[in-house]
Design a protein around this motif. Structure first.
Motif, PDB file in Angstrom:
ATOM      1  N   PHE B  47       0.829  -1.218   0.000  1.00 11.66           N
ATOM      2  CA  PHE B  47       0.000   0.000   0.000  1.00 11.66           C
ATOM      3  C   PHE B  47       0.856   1.258   0.000  1.00 11.66           C
ATOM      4  O   PHE B  47       0.366   2.337  -0.295  1.00 11.66           O
ATOM      5  CB  PHE B  47      -0.886   0.044   1.258  1.00 11.66           C
ATOM      6  N   ALA B  48       2.111   1.133   0.391  1.00 15.13           N
ATOM      7  CA  ALA B  48       2.952   2.324   0.560  1.00 15.13           C
ATOM      8  C   ALA B  48       3.553   2.808  -0.754  1.00 15.13           C
ATOM      9  O   ALA B  48       4.118   3.904  -0.814  1.00 15.13           O
ATOM     10  CB  ALA B  48       4.069   2.013   1.559  1.00 15.13           C
ATOM     11  N   LYS B  49       3.427   1.988  -1.813  1.00 15.95           N
ATOM     12  CA  LYS B  49       4.075   2.368  -3.078  1.00 15.95           C
ATOM     13  C   LYS B  49       3.417   3.592  -3.712  1.00 15.95           C
ATOM     14  O   LYS B  49       2.207   3.780  -3.604  1.00 15.95           O
ATOM     15  CB  LYS B  49       4.018   1.190  -4.056  1.00 15.95           C
ATOM     16  N   LYS B  50       4.237   4.351  -4.413  1.00 11.02           N
ATOM     17  CA  LYS B  50       3.755   5.528  -5.149  1.00 11.02           C
ATOM     18  C   LYS B  50       2.817   5.118  -6.281  1.00 11.02           C
ATOM     19  O   LYS B  50       2.994   4.059  -6.875  1.00 11.02           O
ATOM     20  CB  LYS B  50       4.950   6.209  -5.820  1.00 11.02           C
ATOM     21  N   ASN B  51       1.889   5.980  -6.596  1.00 13.49           N
ATOM     22  CA  ASN B  51       1.052   5.862  -7.796  1.00 13.49           C
ATOM     23  C   ASN B  51       0.308   4.533  -7.923  1.00 13.49           C
ATOM     24  O   ASN B  51       0.281   3.919  -8.988  1.00 13.49           O
ATOM     25  CB  ASN B  51       1.908   6.068  -9.062  1.00 13.49           C
ATOM     26  N   LEU B  52      -0.309   4.094  -6.825  1.00 12.90           N
ATOM     27  CA  LEU B  52      -1.103   2.862  -6.886  1.00 12.90           C
ATOM     28  C   LEU B  52      -2.348   3.099  -7.724  1.00 12.90           C
ATOM     29  O   LEU B  52      -2.988   4.132  -7.616  1.00 12.90           O
ATOM     30  CB  LEU B  52      -1.537   2.438  -5.482  1.00 12.90           C
ATOM     31  N   GLU B  53      -2.707   2.100  -8.517  1.00 14.68           N
ATOM     32  CA  GLU B  53      -3.926   2.218  -9.326  1.00 14.68           C
ATOM     33  C   GLU B  53      -5.064   1.435  -8.672  1.00 14.68           C
ATOM     34  O   GLU B  53      -4.831   0.621  -7.784  1.00 14.68           O
ATOM     35  CB  GLU B  53      -3.656   1.675 -10.730  1.00 14.68           C
ATOM     36  N   GLY B  54      -6.275   1.683  -9.108  1.00 13.80           N
ATOM     37  CA  GLY B  54      -7.416   0.889  -8.658  1.00 13.80           C
ATOM     38  C   GLY B  54      -8.091   1.422  -7.414  1.00 13.80           C
ATOM     39  O   GLY B  54      -8.675   0.661  -6.657  1.00 13.80           O
ATOM     40  N   ASN B  55      -8.006   2.718  -7.189  1.00 15.62           N
ATOM     41  CA  ASN B  55      -8.739   3.336  -6.076  1.00 15.62           C
ATOM     42  C   ASN B  55      -8.329   2.779  -4.706  1.00 15.62           C
ATOM     43  O   ASN B  55      -9.145   2.629  -3.822  1.00 15.62           O
ATOM     44  CB  ASN B  55     -10.254   3.139  -6.290  1.00 15.62           C
ATOM     45  N   VAL B  56      -7.071   2.408  -4.553  1.00 11.55           N
ATOM     46  CA  VAL B  56      -6.612   1.890  -3.264  1.00 11.55           C
ATOM     47  C   VAL B  56      -5.490   2.746  -2.667  1.00 11.55           C
ATOM     48  O   VAL B  56      -4.856   2.339  -1.696  1.00 11.55           O
ATOM     49  CB  VAL B  56      -6.143   0.419  -3.363  1.00 11.55           C
ATOM     50  N   ALA B  57      -5.264   3.910  -3.270  1.00  5.78           N
ATOM     51  CA  ALA B  57      -4.179   4.753  -2.752  1.00  5.78           C
ATOM     52  C   ALA B  57      -4.633   5.479  -1.478  1.00  5.78           C
ATOM     53  O   ALA B  57      -5.742   5.985  -1.406  1.00  5.78           O
ATOM     54  CB  ALA B  57      -3.773   5.773  -3.807  1.00  5.78           C
ATOM     55  N   ILE B  58      -3.768   5.475  -0.467  1.00  8.72           N
ATOM     56  CA  ILE B  58      -4.048   6.228   0.761  1.00  8.72           C
ATOM     57  C   ILE B  58      -2.875   7.192   0.946  1.00  8.72           C
ATOM     58  O   ILE B  58      -1.720   6.776   0.873  1.00  8.72           O
ATOM     59  CB  ILE B  58      -4.105   5.323   2.008  1.00  8.72           C
ATOM     60  N   THR B  59      -3.207   8.437   1.172  1.00 10.05           N
ATOM     61  CA  THR B  59      -2.124   9.399   1.352  1.00 10.05           C
ATOM     62  C   THR B  59      -2.192  10.015   2.748  1.00 10.05           C
ATOM     63  O   THR B  59      -3.271  10.308   3.254  1.00 10.05           O
ATOM     64  CB  THR B  59      -2.215  10.520   0.293  1.00 10.05           C
ATOM     65  N   PRO B  60      -1.027  10.218   3.343  1.00  4.61           N
ATOM     66  CA  PRO B  60      -1.000  10.833   4.672  1.00  4.61           C
ATOM     67  C   PRO B  60      -1.353  12.316   4.609  1.00  4.61           C
ATOM     68  O   PRO B  60      -1.086  12.983   3.606  1.00  4.61           O
ATOM     69  CB  PRO B  60       0.463  10.665   5.112  1.00  4.61           C
ATOM     70  N   ASP B  61      -1.993  12.818   5.631  1.00 10.19           N
ATOM     71  CA  ASP B  61      -2.242  14.250   5.765  1.00 10.19           C
ATOM     72  C   ASP B  61      -2.378  14.556   7.253  1.00 10.19           C
ATOM     73  O   ASP B  61      -1.943  13.756   8.079  1.00 10.19           O
ATOM     74  CB  ASP B  61      -3.490  14.673   4.958  1.00 10.19           C
ATOM     75  N   GLN B  62      -3.031  15.680   7.586  1.00 13.84           N
ATOM     76  CA  GLN B  62      -3.106  16.049   9.008  1.00 13.84           C
ATOM     77  C   GLN B  62      -3.913  15.049   9.837  1.00 13.84           C
ATOM     78  O   GLN B  62      -3.733  14.952  11.042  1.00 13.84           O
ATOM     79  CB  GLN B  62      -3.687  17.449   9.156  1.00 13.84           C
ATOM     80  N   PHE B  63      -4.816  14.303   9.201  1.00 15.23           N
ATOM     81  CA  PHE B  63      -5.630  13.317   9.935  1.00 15.23           C
ATOM     82  C   PHE B  63      -5.103  11.888   9.811  1.00 15.23           C
ATOM     83  O   PHE B  63      -5.465  11.019  10.588  1.00 15.23           O
ATOM     84  CB  PHE B  63      -7.076  13.339   9.424  1.00 15.23           C
ATOM     85  N   VAL B  64      -4.317  11.642   8.793  1.00 15.69           N
ATOM     86  CA  VAL B  64      -3.901  10.259   8.509  1.00 15.69           C
ATOM     87  C   VAL B  64      -2.387  10.116   8.564  1.00 15.69           C
ATOM     88  O   VAL B  64      -1.666  10.821   7.846  1.00 15.69           O
ATOM     89  CB  VAL B  64      -4.404   9.819   7.103  1.00 15.69           C
ATOM     90  N   SER B  65      -1.923   9.226   9.421  1.00 15.20           N
ATOM     91  CA  SER B  65      -0.490   8.928   9.435  1.00 15.20           C
ATOM     92  C   SER B  65      -0.292   7.485   8.969  1.00 15.20           C
ATOM     93  O   SER B  65      -1.123   6.613   9.256  1.00 15.20           O
ATOM     94  CB  SER B  65       0.089   9.109  10.841  1.00 15.20           C
ATOM     95  N   ILE B  66       0.763   7.259   8.221  1.00 16.45           N
ATOM     96  CA  ILE B  66       1.011   5.909   7.692  1.00 16.45           C
ATOM     97  C   ILE B  66       2.469   5.526   7.952  1.00 16.45           C
ATOM     98  O   ILE B  66       3.391   6.265   7.606  1.00 16.45           O
ATOM     99  CB  ILE B  66       0.727   5.827   6.173  1.00 16.45           C
ATOM    100  N   ARG B  67       2.629   4.360   8.564  1.00 17.70           N
ATOM    101  CA  ARG B  67       3.964   3.828   8.801  1.00 17.70           C
ATOM    102  C   ARG B  67       4.055   2.442   8.176  1.00 17.70           C
ATOM    103  O   ARG B  67       3.106   1.649   8.282  1.00 17.70           O
ATOM    104  CB  ARG B  67       4.253   3.723  10.296  1.00 17.70           C
ATOM    105  N   ALA B  68       5.188   2.153   7.563  1.00 16.65           N
ATOM    106  CA  ALA B  68       5.393   0.838   6.937  1.00 16.65           C
ATOM    107  C   ALA B  68       6.643   0.201   7.529  1.00 16.65           C
ATOM    108  O   ALA B  68       7.626   0.894   7.836  1.00 16.65           O
ATOM    109  CB  ALA B  68       5.543   1.009   5.426  1.00 16.65           C
ATOM    110  N   GLY B  69       6.605  -1.110   7.690  1.00 18.22           N
ATOM    111  CA  GLY B  69       7.754  -1.836   8.241  1.00 18.22           C
ATOM    112  C   GLY B  69       8.913  -1.833   7.254  1.00 18.22           C
ATOM    113  O   GLY B  69       8.758  -2.302   6.118  1.00 18.22           O
ATOM    114  N   LEU B  70      10.040  -1.309   7.689  1.00 19.97           N
ATOM    115  CA  LEU B  70      11.188  -1.178   6.787  1.00 19.97           C
ATOM    116  C   LEU B  70      11.664  -2.545   6.291  1.00 19.97           C
ATOM    117  O   LEU B  70      11.940  -2.724   5.104  1.00 19.97           O
ATOM    118  CB  LEU B  70      12.324  -0.440   7.514  1.00 19.97           C
TER     119      LEU B  70
END
Lengths: 134, 111
Positions: B47-70
């Motif tokens: 989910f963290a990849k850039k430019n996901l297609e298919g209406n599954v992209a989630i982007t961080p903003d003031q309400f949403v934080s996203i962390r991915a396991g390195l």
């Protein structure tokens, strides 16, 4: 370390090695235990295969050993008796002394128990997380 | 406790309806001013990849934080330059997730 001990309930629906659900669940359980939280794990459906004795994966995390370690760290781990019976783990009636259904095929860290104990687990925990569901 | 929900995602974005549900839930929470903390582990890091297609992209903003396991990202060949802007790659993701789930969030959902 947390002051008042909150409890986390984890439910595993998938068996080990085919997918990473058991790995994720164990790592999260370990992290919670290290931070002082109570951890209660329930194995359900194919998740009961995580209790199998003698697991020996060549290159994956050994889930049987991981569950034993989590139990030694304080996690309570139970598996569903119906799911365990269906998959050949249960070997007799409930043993009051052992407080579990007997099984030579399951690791000691896991108690085969009725599903009612999962209801108690839900009632008594602060958070529930599921792994391996659809 | 802040009005905040915590999502743990372990599945990839395109193989089930889970991806769209996560995006829908996140959008609706954001519209209501509810904070969402998303943690990506295992195949969920896709989910963290850039430019996901298919209406599954989630982007961080003031309400949403996203962390991915390195470690999970690197195991799948995803280096940090391939991440959506604002997504944080972290080593100790289980510890951060537990802290968030147990102490900061009102509700936890696993996908």
């Amino acid at each position: 370390m947390v002051e008042s001990k909150k409890t986390l309930a984890l439910m595993l629906f998938a068996g080990p090695y085919g997918k990473q659900d058991a790995d994720h669940m164990c790592r999260i359980a370990e992290s919670a235990l290290k931070r002082g939280y109570g951890v209660r794990i329930f194995l359900y459906g194919d998740g009961v295969h995580a209790q199998m004795n003698g697991q020996n994966p060549l290159s994956f995390l050994n889930i049987g050993e991981y569950l034993t370690k989590l139990n030694e760290m304080g996690a309570e781990i139970k598996s569903c008796v119906r799911c365990s019976t269906a998959r050949g783990y249960k070997e007799g009636e409930f043993d009051e002394l052992l407080d579990r259904y007997p099984s030579s095929k399951a690791i000691d860290a896991v108690k085969i128990y009725t599903l009612y104990s999962f209801i108690d687990m839900i009632r008594e925990c602060d958070r529930i997380m599921t792994f391996g569901g659809i | 406790m802040e009005d905040r929900i915590c999502l743990l995602i372990t599945k990839p974005p395109h193989t089930s309806e889970g991806g769209k549900r996560v995006c829908g839930l996140t959008r609706r929470a954001r519209e209501r001013g509810v904070s969402v903390a998303i943690y990506l582990i295992g195949d969920g890091v896709l989910f963290a990849k850039k430019n996901l297609e298919g209406n599954v992209a989630i982007t961080p903003d003031q309400f949403v934080s996203i962390r991915a396991g390195l470690n999970d990202l690197l195991a799948r060949g995803i280096t940090t330059d391939k991440l959506e802007y604002g997504i944080e790659a972290v080593e100790d993701i289980e510890d951060l997730f537990i802290e968030d789930a147990m102490e900061k969030s009102r509700l936890v959902v696993t996908w």
